[in-house]
Design a protein around this motif. Structure first.
Motif, PDB file in Angstrom:
ATOM      1  N   LEU A  57       0.833  -0.991   0.064  1.00  5.89           N
ATOM      2  CA  LEU A  57       0.136  -0.058   0.081  1.00  5.89           C
ATOM      3  C   LEU A  57       0.719   1.383   0.053  1.00  5.89           C
ATOM      4  CD1 LEU A  57      -2.766   1.324   0.140  1.00  5.89           C
ATOM      5  CD2 LEU A  57      -2.782   1.229   2.635  1.00  5.89           C
ATOM      6  N   ILE A  58       1.939   1.210   0.916  1.00  5.14           N
ATOM      7  CA  ILE A  58       2.873   2.415   1.062  1.00  5.14           C
ATOM      8  C   ILE A  58       3.452   2.621  -0.506  1.00  5.14           C
ATOM      9  CG2 ILE A  58       5.009   3.179   1.925  1.00  5.14           C
ATOM     10  CD1 ILE A  58       4.018   1.947   4.556  1.00  5.14           C
ATOM     11  N   ALA A  59       3.844   1.473  -0.978  1.00  4.98           N
ATOM     12  CA  ALA A  59       4.578   1.500  -2.530  1.00  4.98           C
ATOM     13  C   ALA A  59       3.709   2.026  -3.399  1.00  4.98           C
ATOM     14  CB  ALA A  59       5.057   0.206  -2.733  1.00  4.98           C
ATOM     15  N   ALA A  60       2.325   1.529  -3.536  1.00  9.36           N
ATOM     16  CA  ALA A  60       1.372   2.100  -4.548  1.00  9.36           C
ATOM     17  C   ALA A  60       1.128   3.542  -4.312  1.00  9.36           C
ATOM     18  CB  ALA A  60       0.288   1.109  -4.308  1.00  9.36           C
ATOM     19  N   ILE A  61       1.184   4.088  -2.983  1.00 12.81           N
ATOM     20  CA  ILE A  61       0.954   5.594  -2.948  1.00 12.81           C
ATOM     21  C   ILE A  61       2.274   6.256  -3.157  1.00 12.81           C
ATOM     22  CG2 ILE A  61       0.714   7.356  -0.841  1.00 12.81           C
ATOM     23  CD1 ILE A  61      -1.223   5.138   0.723  1.00 12.81           C
ATOM     24  N   ALA A  62       3.232   5.781  -3.008  1.00 16.94           N
ATOM     25  CA  ALA A  62       4.562   6.539  -3.354  1.00 16.94           C
ATOM     26  C   ALA A  62       4.617   6.445  -4.903  1.00 16.94           C
ATOM     27  CB  ALA A  62       5.828   5.949  -2.845  1.00 16.94           C
ATOM     28  N   LEU A  63       4.251   5.377  -5.500  1.00 18.92           N
ATOM     29  CA  LEU A  63       4.338   5.377  -6.973  1.00 18.92           C
ATOM     30  C   LEU A  63       3.289   6.262  -7.678  1.00 18.92           C
ATOM     31  CD1 LEU A  63       5.828   4.175  -9.673  1.00 18.92           C
ATOM     32  CD2 LEU A  63       3.891   2.432  -9.241  1.00 18.92           C
ATOM     33  N   GLY A  64       2.101   6.214  -7.164  1.00 21.60           N
ATOM     34  CA  GLY A  64       1.267   7.220  -7.480  1.00 21.60           C
ATOM     35  C   GLY A  64       1.343   8.635  -7.437  1.00 21.60           C
ATOM     36  N   SER A  65       1.968   8.937  -6.153  1.00 19.05           N
ATOM     37  CA  SER A  65       2.585  10.465  -6.081  1.00 19.05           C
ATOM     38  C   SER A  65       3.522  10.747  -6.892  1.00 19.05           C
ATOM     39  CB  SER A  65       2.906  10.524  -4.480  1.00 19.05           C
ATOM     40  OG  SER A  65       1.956  10.330  -3.580  1.00 19.05           O
ATOM     41  N   ALA A  66       4.605   9.758  -7.185  1.00 24.54           N
ATOM     42  CA  ALA A  66       5.657  10.231  -7.974  1.00 24.54           C
ATOM     43  C   ALA A  66       5.230  10.566  -9.276  1.00 24.54           C
ATOM     44  CB  ALA A  66       6.819   9.094  -7.855  1.00 24.54           C
ATOM     45  N   LEU A  67       4.124   9.579  -9.822  1.00 23.09           N
ATOM     46  CA  LEU A  67       3.467   9.727 -11.204  1.00 23.09           C
ATOM     47  C   LEU A  67       2.848  11.066 -11.328  1.00 23.09           C
ATOM     48  CD1 LEU A  67       3.016   8.336 -13.937  1.00 23.09           C
ATOM     49  CD2 LEU A  67       1.043   7.345 -12.773  1.00 23.09           C
ATOM     50  N   ALA A  68       2.118  11.514 -10.193  1.00 21.72           N
ATOM     51  CA  ALA A  68       1.475  12.596 -10.283  1.00 21.72           C
ATOM     52  C   ALA A  68       2.269  13.792 -10.377  1.00 21.72           C
ATOM     53  CB  ALA A  68       0.267  12.904  -9.108  1.00 21.72           C
ATOM     54  N   LEU A  69       3.353  13.806  -9.704  1.00 14.81           N
ATOM     55  CA  LEU A  69       4.181  14.630  -9.560  1.00 14.81           C
ATOM     56  C   LEU A  69       5.065  14.880 -11.023  1.00 14.81           C
ATOM     57  CD1 LEU A  69       5.467  17.212  -7.913  1.00 14.81           C
ATOM     58  CD2 LEU A  69       7.388  15.518  -7.003  1.00 14.81           C
ATOM     59  N   GLY A  70       5.286  13.768 -11.473  1.00 14.33           N
ATOM     60  CA  GLY A  70       5.987  13.879 -12.784  1.00 14.33           C
ATOM     61  C   GLY A  70       5.215  14.257 -14.051  1.00 14.33           C
ATOM     62  N   THR A  71       4.115  14.038 -14.003  1.00 12.80           N
ATOM     63  CA  THR A  71       3.129  14.409 -14.971  1.00 12.80           C
ATOM     64  C   THR A  71       2.679  15.882 -14.902  1.00 12.80           C
ATOM     65  OG1 THR A  71       0.966  13.660 -13.857  1.00 12.80           O
ATOM     66  CG2 THR A  71       2.149  12.132 -15.488  1.00 12.80           C
ATOM     67  N   THR A  72       2.882  16.528 -14.025  1.00  9.47           N
ATOM     68  CA  THR A  72       2.413  17.995 -13.781  1.00  9.47           C
ATOM     69  C   THR A  72       3.690  18.818 -14.561  1.00  9.47           C
ATOM     70  OG1 THR A  72       3.538  18.048 -11.546  1.00  9.47           O
ATOM     71  CG2 THR A  72       1.166  17.621 -11.621  1.00  9.47           C
ATOM     72  N   GLY A  73       4.759  18.271 -14.419  1.00  8.63           N
ATOM     73  CA  GLY A  73       5.960  18.803 -15.176  1.00  8.63           C
ATOM     74  C   GLY A  73       6.262  20.126 -14.215  1.00  8.63           C
ATOM     75  N   CYS A  74       7.055  21.147 -15.112  1.00  9.89           N
ATOM     76  CA  CYS A  74       7.468  22.208 -14.432  1.00  9.89           C
ATOM     77  C   CYS A  74       6.345  23.099 -13.665  1.00  9.89           C
ATOM     78  CB  CYS A  74       8.298  23.061 -15.282  1.00  9.89           C
ATOM     79  SG  CYS A  74       9.812  22.110 -15.725  1.00  9.89           S
ATOM     80  N   THR A  75       5.114  23.016 -14.555  1.00 11.73           N
ATOM     81  CA  THR A  75       4.139  23.931 -13.966  1.00 11.73           C
ATOM     82  C   THR A  75       3.957  23.729 -12.531  1.00 11.73           C
ATOM     83  OG1 THR A  75       2.252  22.539 -14.814  1.00 11.73           O
ATOM     84  CG2 THR A  75       3.150  24.107 -16.573  1.00 11.73           C
TER      85      THR A  75
END
Length: 170
Positions: free
Chosen positions: A13-31
């Motif tokens: 569960l912790i790994a899934a949350i961390a992966l989801g957070s990293a993915l969300a942060l990465g897809t927002t880009g510099c904005t």
């Protein structure tokens, strides 16, 4: 029956949350962390806006249309009075001065309602800027750098000064 313990689910569960957070942060880009340029105020035309006149009158889209050699120009712009009293505006461009009365809660446009302010001995060719001081009250007015344009755009062709002086606006 195969049952999983809470201890084995927690790391996933912790790994899934961390992966989801990293993915969300990465897809927002510099904005996600960069200042938005669309929040910066700017003059949306060829001229500049002047708010610091020491009084209730502000100037919008102020610019000079000059001859090719930059010796003579016409100051163009709108002067807007937001107060309930008529205001007197003193304008200084390269030593040429004009006093303009702007009615309460109204505007006066040099180059549209009134003749533009003719500036002899401008000394600024198109593409340069010239210092303009607009004083509309007892407060502190701040000089502004105003662009000098030519008549190459059709909307400014009629504003290029002629050899004979124009009637002064008042």
């Amino acid at each position: 029956m195969n049952s999983r313990s809470a201890a084995s689910i927690a790391p996933r569960l912790i790994a899934a949350i961390a992966l989801g957070s990293a993915l969300a942060l990465g897809t927002t880009g510099c904005t996600f962390i960069t200042h938005q340029a669309t929040t910066n105020p700017y003059s949306a035309s060829d001229g500049v806006n002047i708010d610091e006149t020491g009084g209730s009158v502000v100037a919008r889209n102020v610019f000079v249309v000059a001859t090719e050699d930059g010796e003579v120009g016409n100051l163009v712009g709108a002067f807007i009075n937001g107060s309930s009293k008529t205001s007197t505006v003193d304008i200084d461009v390269a030593g040429e001065q004009l006093t303009l009365r702007v009615p309460s809660e109204d505007r006066v446009s040099l180059g549209a309602d009134k003749m533009p302010l003719r500036v002899e001995n401008l000394g600024a060719k198109p593409g340069a800027t010239v210092e303009v001081l607009i004083v509309a009250g007892d407060g502190e007015a701040v000089p502004a750098q105003v662009p000098v344009l030519d008549g190459s755009l059709p909307q400014y062709a009629d504003l290029v000064p002629s050899a004979a002086p124009l009637d002064s606006a008042s």
